[in-house]
Scaffold this active site. Structure first.
Site, PDB file in Angstrom:
ATOM      1  N   LYS A  43       5.736 -10.155  -2.835  1.00  0.00           N
ATOM      2  CA  LYS A  43       6.061 -10.353  -1.387  1.00  0.00           C
ATOM      3  C   LYS A  43       5.032 -11.788  -0.670  1.00  0.00           C
ATOM      4  CE  LYS A  43       4.666  -6.182  -0.213  1.00  0.00           C
ATOM      5  NZ  LYS A  43       4.270  -5.684  -1.687  1.00  0.00           N
ATOM      6  N   ARG A  71       4.143   0.305   5.720  1.00  0.00           N
ATOM      7  CA  ARG A  71       4.023   0.880   4.421  1.00  0.00           C
ATOM      8  C   ARG A  71       4.334   2.275   4.740  1.00  0.00           C
ATOM      9  NH1 ARG A  71       0.556  -3.272   1.957  1.00  0.00           N
ATOM     10  NH2 ARG A  71       0.255  -2.787  -0.152  1.00  0.00           N
ATOM     11  N   ARG A  74      -3.256 -11.740 -12.591  1.00  0.00           N
ATOM     12  CA  ARG A  74      -3.057 -12.514 -11.483  1.00  0.00           C
ATOM     13  C   ARG A  74      -4.551 -12.715 -11.073  1.00  0.00           C
ATOM     14  NH1 ARG A  74      -0.684 -10.467  -5.637  1.00  0.00           N
ATOM     15  NH2 ARG A  74      -2.156  -8.824  -5.938  1.00  0.00           N
ATOM     16  N   ARG A 109      -8.876  -9.518  -8.363  1.00  0.00           N
ATOM     17  CA  ARG A 109      -9.026  -8.685  -7.373  1.00  0.00           C
ATOM     18  C   ARG A 109      -9.406  -7.343  -7.845  1.00  0.00           C
ATOM     19  NH1 ARG A 109      -3.855  -9.130  -3.199  1.00  0.00           N
ATOM     20  NH2 ARG A 109      -3.966  -6.861  -3.467  1.00  0.00           N
ATOM     21  N   ARG A 156      -2.022   2.392  -7.139  1.00  0.00           N
ATOM     22  CA  ARG A 156      -1.220   1.813  -5.880  1.00  0.00           C
ATOM     23  C   ARG A 156       0.344   2.051  -5.837  1.00  0.00           C
ATOM     24  NH1 ARG A 156      -2.969  -4.301  -6.518  1.00  0.00           N
ATOM     25  NH2 ARG A 156      -1.693  -4.669  -4.585  1.00  0.00           N
TER      26      ARG A 156
HETATM   27  P1  AMP Z   1      -2.015  -5.772  -0.378  1.00  0.00           P
HETATM   28  O1  AMP Z   1      -2.381  -6.966  -0.368  1.00  0.00           O
HETATM   29  O2  AMP Z   1      -0.473  -6.034   0.396  1.00  0.00           O
HETATM   30  O3  AMP Z   1      -1.478  -5.156  -1.810  1.00  0.00           O
HETATM   31  O4  AMP Z   1      -2.979  -4.930   0.208  1.00  0.00           O
HETATM   32  C1  AMP Z   1      -4.084  -4.539  -0.475  1.00  0.00           C
HETATM   33  C2  AMP Z   1      -4.603  -3.050   0.319  1.00  0.00           C
HETATM   34  O5  AMP Z   1      -4.805  -3.220   1.599  1.00  0.00           O
HETATM   35  C3  AMP Z   1      -3.633  -2.009  -0.155  1.00  0.00           C
HETATM   36  O6  AMP Z   1      -3.662  -1.477  -1.415  1.00  0.00           O
HETATM   37  C4  AMP Z   1      -4.080  -1.187   1.176  1.00  0.00           C
HETATM   38  O7  AMP Z   1      -5.468  -0.414   0.620  1.00  0.00           O
HETATM   39  C5  AMP Z   1      -4.669  -2.261   2.133  1.00  0.00           C
HETATM   40  N1  AMP Z   1      -3.165  -2.157   2.995  1.00  0.00           N
HETATM   41  C6  AMP Z   1      -2.542  -3.449   3.269  1.00  0.00           C
HETATM   42  N2  AMP Z   1      -1.458  -3.215   4.037  1.00  0.00           N
HETATM   43  C7  AMP Z   1      -1.555  -1.987   4.494  1.00  0.00           C
HETATM   44  C8  AMP Z   1      -0.731  -1.037   5.345  1.00  0.00           C
HETATM   45  N3  AMP Z   1       0.312  -1.574   5.913  1.00  0.00           N
HETATM   46  N4  AMP Z   1      -1.234   0.163   5.446  1.00  0.00           N
HETATM   47  C9  AMP Z   1      -2.259   0.937   4.997  1.00  0.00           C
HETATM   48  N5  AMP Z   1      -2.925   0.115   3.949  1.00  0.00           N
HETATM   49  C10 AMP Z   1      -2.648  -1.189   3.733  1.00  0.00           C
END
Ligand code: AMP
Length: 219
Positions: A13, A89, A128, A161, A172
């Protein structure tokens, strides 16, 4: 254009959102990026966010909704639209987004669901690597840097990360299955869902999306 990119972690994404945002001049809003920046700042909120993120859990809806609502209230959103990446989400977040947009007379054009296999996800996320200095994204197999662990663009060091380590990736994915998958039905019912394959490489998927936008008269 007002888009949401939906799909499991590792669907690509973020990468696709960056490409689309450059080509179409659309603000790219990534809640993950916003939270990582806030975490880096070392503030109290940043520390709290870090605890959720590093364990693979979701940040609570009220915190996320407040941050996104604030971002969506800026003028550039009304003028150019946006690409939301990693938000919503949960159904609470999807409802908050609908309400927020409705209150300013807007709606979503599409929700793009990037359907992706578990093998692709695991290989992408655990391989990554990110530049500490400029944020460029590499992959040990698919996009290897010229010099191991060194950024091609700014010579910054590369890191993994915390939440890309295998145990956390599996957590996740479980969280995604429990809390995010239901959004697919939510948007299917609203007729805004378009399904594409997240297993395609970046260029192939980009072509598929442009073809779709063209067909829908959005270009
Ligand atoms: P991402 O980079 O989108 O994978 O987000 C990394 C982490 O940020 C996720 O594993 C969640 O802990 C938190 N996070 C990001 N977006 C959201 C969201 N919309 N709702 C809740 N937690 C989020």
């Amino acid at each position: 254009m007002r888009l949401v990119l939906l799909g499991p972690p590792g669907a690509g994404k973020g990468t696709q959102a960056k490409v689309l945002s450059n080509k179409l001049n659309l603000p790219h809003i990534s809640t993950g990026d916003i939270f990582r920046e806030t975490k880096k700042s070392g503030s109290e909120l940043g520390k709290k966010l870090g605890e959720y993120m590093d364990s693979g859990a979701l940040v609570p809806d009220d915190i996320v909704n407040e941050i996104v609502t604030e971002r969506l209230s800026k003028d550039d959103i009304r003028d150019s639209g946006f690409i939301l990446d990693g938000y919503p989400r949960t159904s609470k977040q999807a409802e908050a987004l609908d309400k927020g947009l409705e209150s300013i007379g807007l709606d979503l054009n599409f929700v793009i669901y990037m359907k992706t296999s578990k093998d692709t996800i695991l290989a992408r996320l655990t391989g990554r690597r990110i530049c500490k200095a400029c944020g460029s994204i590499f992959h040990i197999k698919n996009i290897p840097p010229k010099k191991e662990n060194v950024c091609d663009y700014c010579e910054g060091g590369l890191y993994q990360r915390d939440d890309d380590k295998e145990d956390t990736v599996l957590k996740r994915l479980k969280v995604y299955d429990e809390q995010t998958r239901e959004l697919i039905d939510y948007y299917k019912e609203k007729n805004t869902l378009k399904t594409v394959s997240g297993d395609l490489d970046v260029r192939q998927l980009y072509d598929v999306l442009f073809e779709l936008f063209g067909r829908e008269g959005l270009l």
